[in-house]
Design a protein around this motif. Structure first.
Motif, PDB file in Angstrom:
ATOM      1  N   PHE A  80       4.460   9.775   8.727  1.00  0.00           N
ATOM      2  CA  PHE A  80       4.389   9.367  10.028  1.00  0.00           C
ATOM      3  C   PHE A  80       6.006   8.790  10.273  1.00  0.00           C
ATOM      4  O   PHE A  80       6.675   8.639   9.537  1.00  0.00           O
ATOM      5  CB  PHE A  80       3.579   7.780   9.815  1.00  0.00           C
ATOM      6  N   THR A 139       4.863  -4.541   3.659  1.00  0.00           N
ATOM      7  CA  THR A 139       4.352  -3.121   3.446  1.00  0.00           C
ATOM      8  C   THR A 139       2.944  -3.325   3.716  1.00  0.00           C
ATOM      9  O   THR A 139       2.414  -4.436   3.574  1.00  0.00           O
ATOM     10  CB  THR A 139       4.459  -2.347   2.462  1.00  0.00           C
ATOM     11  N   ALA A 140       2.334  -2.207   4.291  1.00  0.00           N
ATOM     12  CA  ALA A 140       0.745  -2.220   4.411  1.00  0.00           C
ATOM     13  C   ALA A 140       0.137  -2.162   2.855  1.00  0.00           C
ATOM     14  O   ALA A 140      -1.032  -2.521   2.708  1.00  0.00           O
ATOM     15  CB  ALA A 140       0.194  -0.897   5.206  1.00  0.00           C
ATOM     16  N   SER A 141       0.753  -1.605   2.151  1.00  0.00           N
ATOM     17  CA  SER A 141       0.204  -1.625   0.687  1.00  0.00           C
ATOM     18  C   SER A 141       0.087  -2.881   0.235  1.00  0.00           C
ATOM     19  O   SER A 141      -1.024  -3.327  -0.414  1.00  0.00           O
ATOM     20  CB  SER A 141       1.345  -0.807  -0.409  1.00  0.00           C
ATOM     21  N   HIS A 180      -6.087   6.012   2.594  1.00  0.00           N
ATOM     22  CA  HIS A 180      -4.523   5.991   1.876  1.00  0.00           C
ATOM     23  C   HIS A 180      -4.283   5.804   0.323  1.00  0.00           C
ATOM     24  O   HIS A 180      -5.222   5.054   0.237  1.00  0.00           O
ATOM     25  CB  HIS A 180      -3.447   5.234   2.647  1.00  0.00           C
ATOM     26  N   SER A 182      -2.793   3.899  -0.940  1.00  0.00           N
ATOM     27  CA  SER A 182      -2.499   2.369  -1.446  1.00  0.00           C
ATOM     28  C   SER A 182      -3.741   1.420  -1.748  1.00  0.00           C
ATOM     29  O   SER A 182      -3.701   0.758  -2.495  1.00  0.00           O
ATOM     30  CB  SER A 182      -1.662   1.764  -0.357  1.00  0.00           C
ATOM     31  N   THR A 233     -10.262   2.892   7.723  1.00  0.00           N
ATOM     32  CA  THR A 233      -9.018   3.307   8.182  1.00  0.00           C
ATOM     33  C   THR A 233      -8.943   3.803   9.599  1.00  0.00           C
ATOM     34  O   THR A 233     -10.066   4.407   9.984  1.00  0.00           O
ATOM     35  CB  THR A 233      -8.680   4.606   7.256  1.00  0.00           C
ATOM     36  N   GLY A 235      -6.911   5.972  11.630  1.00  0.00           N
ATOM     37  CA  GLY A 235      -5.592   7.072  11.696  1.00  0.00           C
ATOM     38  C   GLY A 235      -5.614   7.227  10.226  1.00  0.00           C
ATOM     39  O   GLY A 235      -4.340   6.826   9.886  1.00  0.00           O
ATOM     40  N   THR A 237      -3.715   8.964   7.044  1.00  0.00           N
ATOM     41  CA  THR A 237      -2.458   9.383   7.006  1.00  0.00           C
ATOM     42  C   THR A 237      -2.432  11.190   6.946  1.00  0.00           C
ATOM     43  O   THR A 237      -1.667  11.643   7.634  1.00  0.00           O
ATOM     44  CB  THR A 237      -1.905   9.079   5.684  1.00  0.00           C
ATOM     45  N   ALA A 264      -2.434   1.359   9.555  1.00  0.00           N
ATOM     46  CA  ALA A 264      -0.841   1.158   9.290  1.00  0.00           C
ATOM     47  C   ALA A 264      -0.039   2.172  10.542  1.00  0.00           C
ATOM     48  O   ALA A 264       0.760   1.420  11.153  1.00  0.00           O
ATOM     49  CB  ALA A 264      -0.544   1.795   8.258  1.00  0.00           C
ATOM     50  N   TRP A 265      -0.650   3.082  10.711  1.00  0.00           N
ATOM     51  CA  TRP A 265       0.258   3.760  11.772  1.00  0.00           C
ATOM     52  C   TRP A 265      -0.526   3.793  13.138  1.00  0.00           C
ATOM     53  O   TRP A 265       0.105   3.412  14.144  1.00  0.00           O
ATOM     54  CB  TRP A 265       0.205   5.291  11.292  1.00  0.00           C
ATOM     55  N   HIS A 293       6.664  -1.253  11.654  1.00  0.00           N
ATOM     56  CA  HIS A 293       7.614  -0.548  10.885  1.00  0.00           C
ATOM     57  C   HIS A 293       7.674   1.172  11.005  1.00  0.00           C
ATOM     58  O   HIS A 293       8.183   1.891  10.753  1.00  0.00           O
ATOM     59  CB  HIS A 293       8.396  -0.716   9.734  1.00  0.00           C
ATOM     60  N   LYS A 294       6.421   1.423  11.356  1.00  0.00           N
ATOM     61  CA  LYS A 294       6.105   2.724  11.615  1.00  0.00           C
ATOM     62  C   LYS A 294       6.198   3.283  12.966  1.00  0.00           C
ATOM     63  O   LYS A 294       7.100   4.177  13.354  1.00  0.00           O
ATOM     64  CB  LYS A 294       4.513   3.218  11.356  1.00  0.00           C
ATOM     65  N   THR A 303       5.371  -5.465   8.492  1.00  0.00           N
ATOM     66  CA  THR A 303       3.954  -5.031   8.385  1.00  0.00           C
ATOM     67  C   THR A 303       3.334  -6.405   9.023  1.00  0.00           C
ATOM     68  O   THR A 303       3.675  -7.562   8.784  1.00  0.00           O
ATOM     69  CB  THR A 303       3.330  -4.870   6.939  1.00  0.00           C
TER      70      THR A 303
END
Ligand SMILES: *Cc1c(COP(=O)(O)O)cnc(C)c1O
Length: 478
Positions: A80, A139-141, A180, A182, A233, A235, A237, A264-265, A293-294, A303
């Motif tokens: 992404f 982060t998303a993680s 994902h 994560s 989810t 979207g 990955t 996330a995305w 940040h994506k 995030t």
């Protein structure tokens, strides 16, 4: 370094930065180096005496830069995007200069209050319900880990934090088969265990099948386990699947299970009212994460994590040793209690700069343009007789492969497409990555870089066709 030297170098660097962004197209997108190439140029021991900044900067240009993959290149269609923007970079410069530690309100009141402000703005910009409160995470993680930890505490009436998981039996987590990695990583480190993560089968649209989720939950309950969290989810990955929140949410509600959404995305596309279809059922959701940040022009890392029950978050993370107490406690938000790390960067500043510099409409225009460019390319790929679209273009991501007439053997097609990908990426003109779709090697194409224009997408498609057809002629790519 005195301030005069700092000023001189800073001006030089800014000139370099502007030139870099203007000319980023001239670099190969993916670094064209072999493992060890950069390390071989680095001295094993640090310098005993300080070196001149000019010498350090020379090495940055001659050693570091050739070993960088240029994420801000308009030919970046891999993974992404991690799209930044000039306003975001300017804010990062100020953040670095302030060098503030924004763990509690008192250590930087403006950082705390600006964070509250921009997260309220983002909630409204994304069309999330008023009941959500936002906090910035790295982060998303990490945000998904936070969600699993809160879900764990809810499922155990806050006992896991107190006495550990020993007496709790198995707590189970559910996500779509294409979720994902994560989620699995977070389930492991939250102490829930990989073996207690259920990967729910997908339907033909790569979305989680709610009835399969329900079956897995019932099996776990019958076996004496405690369903704890579902991660949906928006979207995915690999293939851009969208799990249906409403039926999943109804199941979670019935069983008292925490529902976390990983967008996330795709979350950035929610700035577009026409994309809010994916939020149907959001009233069942406990927590939601997306990465400015994506796809929201904000430098990594940033995030956005939104929760419905702030108290549950605080109960999970709050800890107050004497040395962290301040006079303002109780009247302010101390964001150190809203996630895993104590220390926090001033990330709200870049979001504030980006949202103000582009305005909501400016952000909408750009993201809409990315989606249109990707959809247009997917149509062209579908129309080409020797190419095959393997996943429909959802937002700005689709997967395809080259499939020349007469080549039907799956392994041969996989090899052909892996070679196509390697050849394209070695050209330096564009960067794409791959996944597998129903077992088949597939090239992913995602549009989302700040400077990507139609001509870059057109050029990528010309190169993809020429390279593929050149390969299957057994020779040159152009
Ligand atoms: C990128 C991505 C993540 C991980 O994001 P980080 O911020 O790097 O942790 C998680 N989930 C999905 C769906 C992603 O696309």
């Amino acid at each position: 370094m005195n301030s005069e030297d700092f000023r001189r170098h800073a001006h030089e660097f800014v000139d370099w930065m502007a030139d870099y962004l203007d000319g980023v197209e001239e670099y190969p997108v993916r670094a064209q180096v072999e493992p060890g190439d950069i390390a071989a140029q680095l001295p094993a021991a640090p310098p005993a005496a300080g070196e001149a900044m000019d010498a350090i900067f020379d090495d940055f240009r001659s050693i570091v830069l050739p070993g960088m993959t240029h994420w801000q290149h308009p030919g970046f269609f891999a993974y992404f995007p991690a799209n930044s923007s000039p306003p975001s970079v300017l804010a990062e410069m100020l953040t670095a200069t302030l060098g503030a530690q924004c763990m509690s309100w008192e250590t930087s009141p403006a950082a705390a209050e600006l964070e509250t402000c921009v997260m309220d703005w983002l909630r409204a910009m994304l069309g999330l319900p008023d009941g959500f409160t936002g906090v910035i995470q790295d982060t998303a993680s990490t945000a998904t880990l936070s969600a699993l930890l809160c879900a764990r505490e809810r499922a155990t009436n806050d006992r896991a934090n107190e006495t550990g998981l020993g007496g709790e039996g198995d707590l189970t987590v559910y996500c779509a088969a294409e979720a994902h990695s994560s989620v699995e990583k977070d389930a492991r480190i939250a102490g829930l265990g990989r073996a207690n993560l259920r990967k729910v089968p997908l339907d033909d649209d790569f979305a989680m099948r709610p009835e399969a989720l329900e079956t897995l939950i019932r099996e776990d309950i019958d076996a004496g386990r405690t369903p704890c969290c579902v991660v949906a989810t928006l979207g995915s990955t690999g293939v851009s699947g969208f799990d249906p929140l409403r039926p999943i949410g109804e199941i979670c509600r019935r069983h008292g299970i925490w529902l976390h959404v990983d967008a996330a995305w795709a979350g950035s596309a929610l700035v577009l009212p026409e994309q809010r279809w994916m939020l149907d059922g959001i009233e069942f959701v406990d927590s939601f994460v997306f990465n400015p940040h994506k796809w929201l022009f904000t430098n990594f890392d940033c995030t956005g994590y939104f929760v419905r029950d702030v108290d549950a978050l605080l109960r999970t993370f709050e800890i107050l040793p004497e040395y962290l107490k301040t006079a303002a406690d109780g009247r302010v938000r101390n964001y150190r209690d809203w996630g895993v790390p104590l220390g926090r960067r001033f990330r709200a500043l870049k979001l504030w700069f980006v949202i103000r510099a582009y305005g909501v409409e400016g952000l909408q225009t750009r993201i809409r343009h990315h989606i249109e460019m990707a959809q247009g390319l997917a149509r062209e790929v579908a129309a080409a007789e020797d190419f095959e679209v393997l996943t429909p273009c959802r937002l700005s991501l689709f997967c395809f492969r080259y499939r020349p007439a007469g080549v039907d053997d799956p392994a041969t097609l996989d090899d052909l497409n892996a070679l196509l990908l390697a050849t394209l990426n070695a050209s330096g003109a564009l960067y794409v990555t791959h996944t597998r779709v129903d077992g088949a090697y597939a090239i992913r194409f995602c549009v989302g870089q700040t400077s990507t224009e139609q001509r870059h997408v057109d050029d990528a498609w010309q190169r993809i066709q020429a390279t593929a057809r050149g390969m299957s002629r057994g020779g040159r790519s152009d």
